[in-house]
Design an enzyme around this catalytic site. Structure first.
Site, short mmCIF file in Angstrom:
data_model
loop_
_atom_site.label_atom_id
_atom_site.label_comp_id
_atom_site.label_asym_id
_atom_site.label_seq_id
_atom_site.Cartn_x
_atom_site.Cartn_y
_atom_site.Cartn_z
N LYS A 73 -5.16 -5.61 -1.45
CA LYS A 73 -4.31 -4.56 -0.71
C LYS A 73 -3.32 -4.17 -1.50
O LYS A 73 -2.40 -5.26 -2.05
CB LYS A 73 -4.00 -5.11 0.48
CG LYS A 73 -3.22 -4.08 1.40
CD LYS A 73 -3.39 -4.45 2.92
CE LYS A 73 -2.68 -3.45 3.77
NZ LYS A 73 -2.46 -4.02 5.14
N SER A 101 -3.74 -1.36 9.11
CA SER A 101 -3.34 -0.58 7.83
C SER A 101 -4.12 -0.71 6.51
O SER A 101 -3.99 -0.07 5.55
CB SER A 101 -2.05 -1.03 7.48
OG SER A 101 -1.77 -2.26 7.23
N SER A 103 -4.02 -5.53 11.16
CA SER A 103 -4.48 -4.82 10.25
C SER A 103 -5.39 -5.28 9.27
O SER A 103 -5.92 -4.66 8.17
CB SER A 103 -3.25 -4.38 9.52
OG SER A 103 -2.25 -3.58 9.79
#
EC number: 6.3.5.7
Length: 514
Positions: A80, A155, A179
């Site tokens: 990420k 997210s 998330s």
């Protein structure tokens, strides 16, 4: 051959790598080819690692030389973009950090490299992890591989979509209010939020420091345990890092595959995490999962946690307050974007122009809210009150875990919604994290496991398991047992039937899935 490689679990791929049936270069090239083939549609990646094949070749050379390697050596992984990488841009999904390459690796990234995993690249995310859909990325939304017109969660939608689309067998995400788990639910993947402080946050670009936690995104519980074993542990550079000695989470997952491992387990269902506003298909699958647990010998206990009704309100005061403080560092002076007003300007004017252009609408919204909540005259009324609610949530969890071994709920109240449907309705967007937020407020671990497709739209749903702080191993044992129970009862795992992005293949993949 390459299609077979990308559909292997990380554990199975690791076995083939260890036996030298497959090389790390072959495994890496197969996933890079997959990214090239489908990521134009999915947009899971913001940056693909140009050195991936070189890294894989070095691992193959070490293996050939007889060097001792980690259990996942040679397995590719996506990262990420909230995590700092010294050889790739780290933007946190924001224009204000566009092109920024950190001078160091996040601790978890350094651990991946030391264990011999191969970074494939950086995945898309809501800007500074602010969002529940990955529509608030400054670089455009990620698409759900199950339906390219729908969101992949947020997210960390890029990491979840990459794993669901077979672009990577493993990924790292971060979970501030859900998330990792919420994207896992809507993409049919496994997502784990570890106990707060059990995985280093050093080098993770901060959103809300008391809530953020890095964790695994995978296709099986065992794979999550294997990755968690790599990234866990104390880090002296992280002041919130726990000094505990942690067991093997992969071994805990394997223990869950033993017969009758769910018999006698006390499973709590919290009324406040399974109420009004939940999609009928999600509630239906959850009811089926509860029935399977009961049939396997688990004791189901209905519980209530009154404070959970206020958790989401408290969260959306605590998070913006901490975010407004953390994002103050992006001032145009030290690093990142700098916008000079026409004709020049003072430092304050340059800072204002930079933030106006560099921050997106959701980031601005939360900074304004957080600054207001911390302002003189409002601190006690808002931020202080939210922290009191947080204490009540922690006490409710402690009371619940005195009665049961684990708690379960749907991982998200709905399946993936269409891109654009909620982007102009922040309150509706915030409710997507309704079931996951309490665990972050309390610092306890949680895992989301695929639990089949919703009847009305054929899209993935997820079940969340929560355990007391420091009892992450409990999640892996019972999570693996539940995963196996779903497979034996329904005849397949959800990810084994995951689509391959074309409309025809999607229809074939979902046909007959429970």
């Amino acid at each position: 051959m390459s299609d077979d490689l990308i559909r292997l679990s990380a554990a199975d791929l690791a076995e083939k790598l260890a036996s030298r049936e497959v090389s790390a270069v072959e495994a890496t090239r197969a996933h890079l080819d997959r990214i090239a083939a489908v990521d134009g549609d999915v947009h899971a990646f913001l940056h693909v690692n140009a050195a991936a094949l070189e890294t894989a070749a070095a691992i193959d050379a070490s293996r050939a030389a007889g060097d001792e390697l980690g259990a996942l050596a040679g397995v590719p992984i996506a990262i990420k973009d909230v995590l700092c990488t010294l050889d790739m841009p780290s933007t946190s999904g924001s224009k204000i950090l566009e092109g920024w390459i950190p001078p160091y690796d996040a601790t978890v990234v350094a651990k991946l490299r030391a264990a011999g995993l191969v970074p494939l690249g950086k995945t898309n995310m809501d800007e500074f992890a602010m969002g529940s859909s990955t529509e608030f990325s400054a670089y455009g939304p990620t698409h759900n591989p199950w339906d390219l017109d729908r969101i992949p969660g947020g997210s960390g939608g890029g990491s979840a979509a990459a794993v669901a689309a077979f672009e990577a067998p493993l990924a790292l995400g971060s979970d501030t209010g859900g998330s990792i788990r919420q994207p896992g639910a809507v993409t049919g993947t496994v997502g784990v939020k570890p106990t707060y402080g059990s995985v280093s946050r050093y080098g993770a670009i901060a959103l809300a420091s008391s809530l953020d936690q890095v964790g695994p995104v995978t296709r099986t519980v065992l794979d999550a345990g294997l990755l968690h074993d790599v990234i866990k542990g104390h880090d002296k550079r992280d002041s919130t890092s726990l000094t505990d000695e942690w067991p093997s989470f992969a071994d805990a997952a394997r223990a869950g595959l033993a017969p009758d491992s769910l018999r006698g387990v006390k499973v709590g269902i919290v009324t406040e995490l399974n109420g009004e506003g939940f999609q009928a298909g999600v509630k239906g699958r959850f009811a089926e999962a509860v029935a399977l647990l009961s049939g396997a010998g688990a004791e189901i206990v209905e519980l209530s946690a009154p404070s959970f009704e206020y958790a989401i309100s408290a969260y959306y005061l605590i998070l913006p307050a901490e975010a407004s403080s953390n994002l103050a560092k992006f001032d145009s002076v030290r690093f990142g974007l700098r916008v000079n007003p026409e004709g020049g300007g003072t430092v304050e004017q340059v800072m204002a122009a930079t933030r106006e252009q560099g921050f997106g609408p959701e980031v601005k919204r939360r900074i304004i809210l957080g600054t207001y909540a911390l302002s003189a005259g409002y601190y006690d009324a808002y931020y202080g009150s939210a922290q009191k609610v947080r204490t009540l949530v922690q006490r409710d969890f402690a009371r619940l875990f005195d009665e049961v071994d684990i708690l379960i709920s749907p991982s998200a109240p709905t399946t993936a919604f269409p891109i654009g449907e909620k982007i102009d309705d922040p309150l509706a967007m915030y409710l997507n994290d309704l079931t996951t937020i309490p665990a972050n407020l309390a610092g306890i671990p949680g895992i989301s496991i695929p639990m089949g497709l919703a009847e009305e739209d054929g899209l993935p749903t997820g079940i969340q398991l929560m355990a007391p702080a420091r009892e992450d191993a409990r999640l892996y044992t019972y999570g693996a047992a539940l995963e196996q129970l779903f497979e034996s009862s329904w005849g397949h795992t959800l990810i084994s039937r995951a689509p391959s992005l074309s409309v025809t293949e999607q229809s074939a993949a979902t046909e007959g899935v429970v």
